[in-house]
Scaffold this motif. Sequence first.
Motif, PDB file in Angstrom:
ATOM      1  N   ASP A 143       0.791  -0.901  -0.119  1.00 40.09           N
ATOM      2  CA  ASP A 143      -0.029  -0.088   0.009  1.00 40.09           C
ATOM      3  C   ASP A 143       1.013   1.079  -0.047  1.00 40.09           C
ATOM      4  O   ASP A 143       2.093   0.913   0.133  1.00 40.09           O
ATOM      5  CB  ASP A 143      -1.080   0.071   1.324  1.00 40.09           C
ATOM      6  CG  ASP A 143      -0.155   0.023   2.478  1.00 40.09           C
ATOM      7  OD1 ASP A 143       0.998   0.552   2.724  1.00 40.09           O
ATOM      8  OD2 ASP A 143      -0.793  -0.553   3.597  1.00 40.09           O
ATOM      9  N   GLU A 144       0.328   2.408  -0.063  1.00 35.24           N
ATOM     10  CA  GLU A 144       1.005   3.666  -0.310  1.00 35.24           C
ATOM     11  C   GLU A 144       1.767   4.071   0.837  1.00 35.24           C
ATOM     12  O   GLU A 144       2.648   4.944   0.918  1.00 35.24           O
ATOM     13  CB  GLU A 144       0.329   4.663  -0.746  1.00 35.24           C
ATOM     14  CG  GLU A 144      -0.257   4.570  -2.027  1.00 35.24           C
ATOM     15  CD  GLU A 144      -1.505   3.648  -2.297  1.00 35.24           C
ATOM     16  OE1 GLU A 144      -1.930   3.718  -3.379  1.00 35.24           O
ATOM     17  OE2 GLU A 144      -1.788   3.335  -1.190  1.00 35.24           O
ATOM     18  N   GLU A 242      -1.929  13.623  -3.715  1.00 31.40           N
ATOM     19  CA  GLU A 242      -1.580  11.931  -3.246  1.00 31.40           C
ATOM     20  C   GLU A 242      -0.411  11.429  -4.176  1.00 31.40           C
ATOM     21  O   GLU A 242      -0.326  11.770  -5.426  1.00 31.40           O
ATOM     22  CB  GLU A 242      -3.019  11.561  -3.241  1.00 31.40           C
ATOM     23  CG  GLU A 242      -3.853  12.311  -2.488  1.00 31.40           C
ATOM     24  CD  GLU A 242      -3.470  11.895  -1.012  1.00 31.40           C
ATOM     25  OE1 GLU A 242      -2.778  11.247  -0.619  1.00 31.40           O
ATOM     26  OE2 GLU A 242      -4.157  12.617   0.016  1.00 31.40           O
ATOM     27  N   LEU A 244      -0.737   7.461  -5.791  1.00 36.05           N
ATOM     28  CA  LEU A 244      -1.891   6.011  -5.767  1.00 36.05           C
ATOM     29  C   LEU A 244      -0.928   5.187  -6.658  1.00 36.05           C
ATOM     30  O   LEU A 244      -0.240   5.311  -7.453  1.00 36.05           O
ATOM     31  CB  LEU A 244      -2.920   6.818  -6.713  1.00 36.05           C
ATOM     32  CG  LEU A 244      -3.628   7.723  -6.029  1.00 36.05           C
ATOM     33  CD1 LEU A 244      -4.696   8.272  -7.141  1.00 36.05           C
ATOM     34  CD2 LEU A 244      -4.260   7.795  -4.691  1.00 36.05           C
ATOM     35  N   LYS A 290      -6.911   2.581  -2.446  1.00 32.01           N
ATOM     36  CA  LYS A 290      -6.749   4.294  -2.295  1.00 32.01           C
ATOM     37  C   LYS A 290      -7.215   4.690  -3.632  1.00 32.01           C
ATOM     38  O   LYS A 290      -7.943   5.813  -3.767  1.00 32.01           O
ATOM     39  CB  LYS A 290      -5.096   4.645  -2.034  1.00 32.01           C
ATOM     40  CG  LYS A 290      -5.402   6.386  -1.721  1.00 32.01           C
ATOM     41  CD  LYS A 290      -3.712   6.502  -1.263  1.00 32.01           C
ATOM     42  CE  LYS A 290      -3.508   7.965  -1.136  1.00 32.01           C
ATOM     43  NZ  LYS A 290      -2.274   8.204  -0.704  1.00 32.01           N
ATOM     44  N   ASP A 293     -10.739   4.273  -3.741  1.00 31.25           N
ATOM     45  CA  ASP A 293     -11.606   5.212  -3.199  1.00 31.25           C
ATOM     46  C   ASP A 293     -11.577   6.749  -3.690  1.00 31.25           C
ATOM     47  O   ASP A 293     -12.584   7.323  -3.787  1.00 31.25           O
ATOM     48  CB  ASP A 293     -10.901   5.201  -1.749  1.00 31.25           C
ATOM     49  CG  ASP A 293     -10.816   4.147  -0.886  1.00 31.25           C
ATOM     50  OD1 ASP A 293     -11.989   3.154  -1.356  1.00 31.25           O
ATOM     51  OD2 ASP A 293     -10.261   3.959   0.025  1.00 31.25           O
TER      52      ASP A 293
END
Length: 328
Positions: A143-144, A242, A244, A290, A293
């Motif tokens: 994940d990030e 962000e 991603l 993410k 989302d």
Amino acid sequence: MRILVTGGAGFIGGHLAEKFSRDGHDVVAFDNFEPFYDVGIKEHNVETAQRAAAEGDGSYELIEGDLRDEEVISQYVAEADVIFHQAAQAGVRASVKEPQKVNDINVSGTLNVLEAARDSETERVVVASSSSVYGKPEYLPYDENHSTTPVSPYGASKLAQEQYARVYNEVYGLPTVSLRYFTVYGPRMRPNMAISNFVSRCLNGEPPVIYGDGTQTRDFTYIDDVVEANRTLLTTDTADGEVLNIGSTDNIEIRTLAKEIRDQLSPDLELEYDERNDADAEHTHADISKANDLLGYEPTMTIRKGVEEFADWYRENRDWYEPLVRSS
């Protein structure tokens, strides 16, 4: 909308330019035609985008230039509403041989783009990053929030790109998004990638060659899914600032991939093994929750279907594409 695609004659950049032109946007593709692989494939990318513009309501302009030329890149950044920064010196293995060149193009070139965008009316800069920023996995899927400890100069340069994009968002208010791609493949892909080599060898009655024991895993992402993720960023600010992950629906061992391609194309062949390159990552696997989302990102192409699609395209374009694969 006026769109600048740096690296617009490359694999991902070429597909973005094609899609945006077909959708009716005015596209400028900026590329230095770096001969990392045969420029013939870039010429096909350009021709495809030009046809898309002619068939749709958009326009397409090709500019041959270098990211390291501040004056030139500033001119085209200033004229763009949105910038898709795909240009980079690619190749993990190549970066081990020439780390300074990778830094000059990927890091200094990105700074030139961001600095020019900061002084313009740019609505958003979308930066192409890579799963190479993660390095050795502490857990999978990535994940990030996973630590970023790249194991190649290429991965380090991509991490630096992300950090500069984040800083320009935080300090200067420039809307930026960094997309970490996970092994993108599909029509007109770089000819020196595993899938293109496996397909080529099988179609020519030669066994696929696996580097290492084949237990390395990859998250192979089909080009259409990558294009759709970028396309979403034309109209939403939900991911500004962000980073991603942009990955696929599944994860596969390299030896299983080779078997899948072999079984589809030439089932009687045996697999062959050769020495693994130490700069290659052991495993990649994306947690894309993410991106789902924030962008509604939902990849649609399984590896089996993607291989079928690519193999069909390969057969149709074999005359010009295969010589590039065989020489890579």
